[in-house]
Design an enzyme around this catalytic site. Sequence first.
Site, PDB file in Angstrom:
ATOM      1  N   SER A  96     -31.754 -29.804  50.012  1.00  0.00           N
ATOM      2  CA  SER A  96     -31.025 -30.234  51.217  1.00  0.00           C
ATOM      3  C   SER A  96     -29.637 -29.618  51.345  1.00  0.00           C
ATOM      4  O   SER A  96     -28.872 -30.030  52.216  1.00  0.00           O
ATOM      5  CB  SER A  96     -30.885 -31.766  51.202  1.00  0.00           C
ATOM      6  OG  SER A  96     -32.140 -32.391  51.215  1.00  0.00           O
ATOM      7  N   GLU A 103       0.795  -1.224   0.000  1.00  0.00           N
ATOM      8  CA  GLU A 103       0.000   0.000   0.000  1.00  0.00           C
ATOM      9  C   GLU A 103       0.832   1.280   0.000  1.00  0.00           C
ATOM     10  O   GLU A 103       0.404   2.285  -0.562  1.00  0.00           O
ATOM     11  CB  GLU A 103      -0.922   0.010   1.239  1.00  0.00           C
ATOM     12  CG  GLU A 103      -2.082  -0.959   1.172  1.00  0.00           C
ATOM     13  CD  GLU A 103      -3.209  -0.449   0.301  1.00  0.00           C
ATOM     14  OE1 GLU A 103      -3.091   0.653  -0.274  1.00  0.00           O
ATOM     15  OE2 GLU A 103      -4.216  -1.161   0.159  1.00  0.00           O
TER      16      GLU A 103
END
Length: 705
Positions: free
Chosen positions: A359, A99
């Site tokens: 329980s 680029e």
Amino acid sequence: MRPRKARRAPRAPGLLTATLILVAFVGLMAGNYGLAVLRDIRAELPAVPEVRTIEVSTEVVDAKGQLLRPFTTANGRWRLPIELGDVDPDFIKMLVAYEDQHFAEHRGVDWSGIVRAAVQYVGAGRIVSGGSTLTMQVARLLESGSTRNLTAKVRQMVHADLLEQKLSKDEILTLYLTLAPYGGNIEGIRAASLAYFGKEPSRLSTAEAALLVALPQSPEARRPDRDLAAARASRNMVIDRLALAGLIGPDEAAAAKSEPVPTARREFPMLAAHLAETAVKTRPGVRKIALTLDKRLQGALETLGRTRATELGPKVSVAIVVADQQTGNILGSVGSAGLFATESDGFVDMTTAVRSPGSTLKPLIYGLAFELGLAHPESLIEDRPTAFNNYIPVNFDGFSRGTVTIRQALTQSLNIPAVVVLDAVGTARLVARIKRAHATPLLPYDTAPSLAIGLGGVGITLRDLVSIYAAVARGGSPVTLKDGAAIVPEEEAVSAPVLDPLAAWYVSDILRDVPPPLNGAPGRIGYKTGTSYGYRDAWAIGFDGKTVIGVWVGRPDNVPVPGISGFNSAAPILFEAFDRMGTPTVPFRKAPTGAIIAQNPDLPSPLRRFRHPDVQMTKRDAAPEFAYPSDGTDVDLGMAAGDTLPLVVKIRNGVPPFTFFANGAPIGHSAFSRQSSWQPDGPGFVTLSVVDAAGQSDNVKVFLE
């Protein structure tokens, strides 16, 4: 009709036009009129942003910084934050080479590129390549403006010059890696790498890097999930250019071209979906939220929960919480069998849902009896039908066992002995100790606690139960659970214990004897199961010497699930969750000083049998009395052998705190515990005394030898 003349193709501008274009560029940059234009353009430009102020997706990470779940930006973009050091260096080299070869040298504008663009413009009559540098592309991305006209190019050049003045090259490159478009709502290298390859961009293959270099030039036209041929062609074009420049060799280029191109976008990570969403709502505007979780463990637990829930039925969900006992850090949190599991209401976080605990509170009930000096694990207790006014508890299977030890009553989860003991220790005391564990019990209709809370008649969450069991595993001292989703205030310097250390150890020792499910090894962990009334909730909570894990199974809509139980449905998941930890089981704490390790016949007389609650009720507010040693007894402390052991004294009843005396001299003060340890000087008779907060007292005379 006269034949229509063919339309003349537009003429490409000649050399004069191209020259004028270049002169205009230079003039804008240097001439008097150009300087005025530049000032006007510069005045219109947005302020140069700091990299850390760019709007990005909020990312929720684990304790090591690994991504758990990202969220889109306010406008629905996937734009994840990125640091330059977190990107594959080879990708950076390829990007710059393709680029902007002179990125390191220019000041925002590459004039050789501008000349090339002008020449191409002369030949084609349109802009073929814009000559844009990476800095100019960042300028365009910051403004989201057009790029296909000269005015926009000039504006980008001015903006690029300004960016170069204010930012470093690394900051400019980081902005590009954050903002570059990759098709649809994907922006930035990190989101693109996750979306197309399912991994972070720290290590990319040559083919992967080439595709990510090519996509931002034309992100919609080259999207691999829409046009596979265009994506492959653009990727190969980048590979050819890099090979021509000598950045990669011919063999590497050929291998890269043969690599397949992804055909669809992948889902972004969504681990700990419920907790991550809570974190974002709790801490809005925070770019990065670090939870206490472990990503590897979280993924393993979510798979476990999803698999087990599928086996149990389409409407059944599973929740799991894993915590470190010492720090309170939550290492794993599975809220459901799957966020998008519609049949099982996967959107509901069952780790924080209030349910009946069945329980699972029984260990705390017996722990209070141990602490109050009312019982020992080997004390005998009656498992026979017993009525408490209109409340008549029955065992889960409907049968009674007769005379059993406390250890048997807890390991077999018998209901009647638990209620008998709860009646002795008091429901208010049980609720108070639950709250000491940083849990929040929800009582029905805000009424006073009844004996039914011992068998599940109270609302509580999975996280609350994990917090309670963490306290037991820690020797009775509570710890605040932390997940990183919200700021937790510092704990108070002194926090009242949930149980005293000896009582907590007795409970832990019993829970190690609870029979394991088929996939578990006996004695590996201490754990307890629970099943709520009507088969609505199945629980299993367990711990070793380091970790505590809680499991819930059921339907979020509270509809019964026939056949589920804590032992059959939740316990196998609990033991498998410990397997998923990936670390050896940590040994339990050693027995603390004062622990009586003996069978029932060898216990002190008051501890051999748990007395009926009717007897204890008349003494609940009575004066303290010595449970050990008894008055007139001989206590062998090993003095004859020359190795004197400490004398441990225990009391029952009374109002804490307690002060202990030997021959009238204070030997200890206890704010919560009902025992004290004293090292005598030598053998002989000694008078032991205790005074409680109400001024009531008791004393015994014993002979030490």
